[in-house]
Structures are given as C-alpha cells and as structure tokens.
Scaffold this active site. Structure first.
Site, PDB file in Angstrom:
ATOM      1  CB  CYS A   3      -0.907   0.015   1.225  1.00 47.81           C
ATOM      2  SG  CYS A   3      -1.826   1.560   1.356  1.00 47.81           S
ATOM      3  CB  CYS A   9      -2.922   5.927   5.757  1.00 49.48           C
ATOM      4  SG  CYS A   9      -4.464   5.209   6.303  1.00 49.48           S
ATOM      5  CB  CYS A  12      -3.646  -1.084   7.188  1.00 50.35           C
ATOM      6  SG  CYS A  12      -5.093  -1.005   6.140  1.00 50.35           S
ATOM      7  CB  CYS A  86      -8.353   2.420   0.581  1.00 45.26           C
ATOM      8  SG  CYS A  86      -8.374   1.681   2.205  1.00 45.26           S
ATOM      9  CD  GLN A 210     -21.429  -3.367  13.185  1.00 51.07           C
ATOM     10  OE1 GLN A 210     -20.296  -3.018  12.840  1.00 51.07           O
ATOM     11  NE2 GLN A 210     -21.729  -3.593  14.458  1.00 51.07           N
ATOM     12  CD  GLU A 260     -28.939   4.565  18.632  1.00 49.43           C
ATOM     13  OE1 GLU A 260     -28.378   3.472  18.806  1.00 49.43           O
ATOM     14  OE2 GLU A 260     -28.318   5.648  18.541  1.00 49.43           O
ATOM     15  CG  ASP A 308     -23.515  -3.456  19.187  1.00 47.07           C
ATOM     16  OD1 ASP A 308     -22.325  -3.258  19.483  1.00 47.07           O
ATOM     17  OD2 ASP A 308     -23.921  -3.572  18.014  1.00 47.07           O
ATOM     18  CB  CYS A 335     -16.658  -2.159  18.468  1.00 49.14           C
ATOM     19  SG  CYS A 335     -17.200  -0.652  19.276  1.00 49.14           S
TER      20      CYS A 335
HETATM   21  N1  SAH Z   1     -26.566  -2.531  17.431  1.00 45.44           N
HETATM   22  C1  SAH Z   1     -26.452  -1.589  16.352  1.00 45.44           C
HETATM   23  C2  SAH Z   1     -25.666  -0.336  16.687  1.00 45.44           C
HETATM   24  C3  SAH Z   1     -24.409  -0.480  17.475  1.00 45.44           C
HETATM   25  S1  SAH Z   1     -23.336   0.914  17.492  1.00 45.44           S
HETATM   26  C4  SAH Z   1     -25.936  -2.253  15.116  1.00 45.44           C
HETATM   27  O1  SAH Z   1     -25.355  -3.320  15.156  1.00 45.44           O
HETATM   28  O2  SAH Z   1     -26.102  -1.680  14.024  1.00 45.44           O
HETATM   29  C5  SAH Z   1     -23.675   1.687  18.987  1.00 45.44           C
HETATM   30  C6  SAH Z   1     -24.918   2.519  18.988  1.00 45.44           C
HETATM   31  O3  SAH Z   1     -25.051   3.086  20.298  1.00 45.44           O
HETATM   32  C7  SAH Z   1     -24.919   3.716  18.023  1.00 45.44           C
HETATM   33  O4  SAH Z   1     -26.077   3.650  17.228  1.00 45.44           O
HETATM   34  C8  SAH Z   1     -24.965   4.957  18.948  1.00 45.44           C
HETATM   35  O5  SAH Z   1     -25.747   6.007  18.413  1.00 45.44           O
HETATM   36  C9  SAH Z   1     -25.622   4.370  20.197  1.00 45.44           C
HETATM   37  N2  SAH Z   1     -25.345   5.066  21.469  1.00 45.44           N
HETATM   38  C10 SAH Z   1     -24.209   5.663  21.873  1.00 45.44           C
HETATM   39  N3  SAH Z   1     -24.324   6.104  23.132  1.00 45.44           N
HETATM   40  C11 SAH Z   1     -25.566   5.777  23.555  1.00 45.44           C
HETATM   41  C12 SAH Z   1     -26.276   5.944  24.778  1.00 45.44           C
HETATM   42  N4  SAH Z   1     -25.723   6.560  25.816  1.00 45.44           N
HETATM   43  N5  SAH Z   1     -27.533   5.480  24.866  1.00 45.44           N
HETATM   44  C13 SAH Z   1     -28.107   4.843  23.814  1.00 45.44           C
HETATM   45  N6  SAH Z   1     -27.481   4.643  22.631  1.00 45.44           N
HETATM   46  C14 SAH Z   1     -26.233   5.104  22.502  1.00 45.44           C
END
Ligand code: SAH
Length: 392
Positions: A3, A9, A12, A86, A210, A260, A308, A335
């Site tokens: 690359c 950058c 990676c 990329c 995602q 959310e 998540d 993540c």
């Molecule tokens: N489960 C989903 C999103 C995961 S990413 C998927 O797989 O697509 C994490 C998410 O948490 C994002 O959409 C972000 O906007 C939300 N988020 C961040 N802080 C938050 C909070 N304090 N309360 C509720 N949601 C939140």
C-alpha cells in the site's frame, strides 16, 4: 500486501501480517483480557478480507501546490494523506470519490480550508447497500449554498448511475466531527436500504450501520444463537442503532424493546419494523443508562438483554440497573475488548458468569476487534453474593 500510504495513513496497523496471523493475533488480544471470565470459540474471519468497507469517508483539501486532494487524516493530525484507492474500501465508493474530485474544477467548487474557514467541500461520505446495491453520497459542505447542485448530481450520476441518493450535509463548525446537523436531500429519497439476515434496514446519513455487512451478518447470527430464544421472552436491544439485532431477534421472541440515543437511527428503526412487518418490537429514543434506570424503577421484567455499546463501553448507570433487572441472559456485543473486560468485571462480580464468547473479524488489516459474549445469571449462588453485597 502493498500500500503506497501504509506508513502515512496509519489505518492498517496489521498490514504486515498475513490474514491467518492477524486472526491469531486478535484472538490472543481478546484472550488476554477475557481470561478471568471465560473461554473463546474460534475466531470468525473473512473468506475474502479485502475491500469490505461499505461506508467510505474521504476528507477534501489541497496540497502545498494547490492541487485538490482527497483522502484520510494522518493519524492523530488534521494533515490530509491523499488516497485514491484503499485495500479496505469498497472499490465503487473509491471510484465515486475520485469522480467527485474530478468534477470540482468545472463546477468551481473549492475545497474547505479548516484554518481559514474558506471554501465549500469538506468531506464526502459514500454508503453502499450490500444486498440492494443502493448507493448514498453525502457531500459535507462548510456552508449551505451549493451552486448548480442539480447539474452536479447529473454529472455525477452520468458516471455512476448506481447512485440512488445524494444528500448535502452542512457542517460550518470548527470540529473534528464529520457530519453537521443540517441536511438537504438533493437527489433521491435521502436514505438507502439494505438487507441483512433476511431483514430490510433503512439507513440515513447519521445512523450507525456496520461498515462490514458480510461479517455483521455472522456477528448477528452469533448473538442470536447465544440468546437462544424460545418465542416467549421479553428482549431488550440496547444501543440498537437502526434496530438490526432486535429486529432479527423479534421473530424468535415474545416482544422486543429497542433503545437508542440517535434520533435519526430510531426513526430508521421504526420505519424498518414497519417495512419488515415486525409487530412485536418498540423503539425508544433515550440514553440507554437512563432508560435502564427507569425500567428498573418500574420493576419491569426482562429476560434477555442484547447490548452493543460504542467503543467507550456501557455506563455504570446502565450496568447497575441491569443488575437490578436481573435478566437471565445478557448478550454483550463489543467493538472494544478493553471496555468489554471492564464491564464484564462489573457484571461477573455481581452474579453473572460468562458462558460463551467469540471474536468476529469485522475490520481486517486494522487492530480493531469485535467480540460477542454470552453471560448468564448464576441463579444458585447469586442469592449468597447478593446478601454479601448488602452486608458491605
Ligand atoms: N446494534 C447496532 C448499533 C451499534 S453501534 C448495530 O449493530 O447496528 C452503537 C450505537 O449506540 C450507536 O447507534 C450509537 O448512536 C448508540 N449510542 C451511543 N451512546 C448511547 C447511549 N448513551 N444510549 C443509547 N445509545 C447510545
């Protein structure tokens, strides 16, 4: 793997390792952090780990000679490293960004200068639907007026007729955030749709979705497998984004509640539920921690919590209310293994145990790691632990 901008950058970090080695390295990193809590299954990798990013962001500016460039910020700086193609990015998205760069001169569109605030085009964001092939282009401008926007769209679509929507986003602030508040749709519906695990999702410019849909499907399937629903459970999908995980879980659950923070994502989630004709799901726009506190105060019953959170992990508010609600199972998608380990510690000291776990490679060639864990409520000994807690 070659690359030209590898060093500059910084995106990676693992490019020097072959793919099998990257997978081993990632599993080791997670193992180190999660060892006190449980074991890990085999790492879930990609068959073809290149060009997986279906969301591509390019920052626009000028080089020292005044030529227009587009690319990425050098890590930790606001210096632009020019990137034309990329290894991680969808090739179509890169081609669209190059076309936009080529059109700027004839449309007399100047790139934005972060120091002076002069100029118009700051960033371009391209999102490509994995199953649908729908393409969204977001032009992030430093001011709301774009000259000859209709002709610009025409010229862009002449080269790339696959583009289904173009949105102008206005960001006139000195900030490292890419997107501003205001939006104007200049072509198409202003969003794209995509399908994952047999469900359709609506994706607006500001909604989280995602970036690697191939692996996202495997991650969601794993999360659903861990939840092992029977059709009767009340499920909470916390940090639900556009409602992906909850919507996929809904057909196997009694009812699903999604929470959310991002307003646009919640609207997308509600539209998605309607489109998929999922009737046993409700979405709420709130901070997940506040929402959990009020659920715990009302003494609601939740059987499974799917969560998540973003890289920073969950909050103590959320986790301590989760302890009060005492769902039988928690499926934690993360993540960032470091905040996952921190949150697992909190939960495992309060009556939960990690039963299963797997890392899914959502971000080949980078050092980012996605993990999914199943925790269950240790009913038998949880009483003892709780009474000990009370004595303290
Ligand atoms: N489960 C989903 C999103 C995961 S990413 C998927 O797989 O697509 C994490 C998410 O948490 C994002 O959409 C972000 O906007 C939300 N988020 C961040 N802080 C938050 C909070 N304090 N309360 C509720 N949601 C939140």
């Amino acid at each position: 793997m070659e690359c030209p901008v590898y060093k500059k950058c910084g995106g990676c970090q693992l490019l020097h390792m072959d793919y099998e080695k990257q997978l081993r390295w990632k599993k080791e990193q997670v193992l180190k952090l999660l060892k006190p809590y449980g074991k890990l299954e085999d790492m879930i990798g990609m068959e073809n780990p290149e060009h997986y990013r279906h969301k591509v962001h390019a920052v626009f500016g000028r080089d020292r000679r005044g030529n227009t460039i587009s690319g990425v910020y050098k890590e930790g700086t606001h210096q632009i490293v020019p990137v034309e193609s990329c290894l991680l990015e969808h090739e179509k998205a890169d081609a669209i960004i190059q076309t936009i760069k080529g059109l700027l001169k004839s449309f007399k569109i100047k790139t934005y200068d972060e120091d002076t605030g002069y100029g118009l085009l700051r960033h371009v964001l391209v999102r490509i639907g994995y199953c649908t092939g729908q393409i969204m282009v977001v032009l992030v401008l430093g001011s709301p007026i774009m000259p000859s926007k209709n002709n610009f769209v025409k010229a862009l679509r002449r080269e790339h007729p696959e583009i289904t929507t173009v949105v102008v986003n206005v960001n006139d602030k000195k900030t490292s955030m890419v997107l501003g508040e205001r939006e104007q749709v200049i072509y198409g519906p202003g969003y794209i749709e995509d399908e994952l695990c047999g469900m359709t999702f609506k994706i607006s410019p500001k909604s989280f979705y995602q970036v690697n849909p191939v692996q996202a499907q495997k991650l969601y399937q794993k999360a659903i497998e861990y939840a092992d629903l029977t059709g009767r459970e009340t499920v909470l999908d916390a940090y639900c984004g556009t409602g992906t995980i909850g919507m996929i879980a809904a057909e196997k659950a009694g009812k699903v509640i999604g929470v959310e923070l991002n307003k646009d994502a919640v609207k997308d989630a509600i539209a998605g539920a309607r489109k998929n004709q999922v009737s046993n799901i409700r979405f709420y726009q709130a901070d997940a921690g506040d929402f959990m506190v009020s659920m715990a105060e009302r003494g609601e019953k939740v059987d499974v919590v799917l969560m998540d959170p973003p890289r920073s992990g969950s909050s103590e508010k959320f986790l301590s209310s989760l302890i009060k609600l005492r769902p039988e199972k928690v499926v934690y998608v993360s993540c960032n293994p470091e905040t996952l380990a921190r949150d697992l510690k909190f939960l495992c000291e309060r009556g939960y145990a990690m039963k299963r776990g797997a890392a899914v490679d959502m971000f080949p060639f980078t050092d980012d790691i996605e993990t999914v864990c199943l925790l269950s409520n240790r009913k038998a000994d949880s009483h003892i632990k709780l009474s000990l807690d009370m004595k303290r």
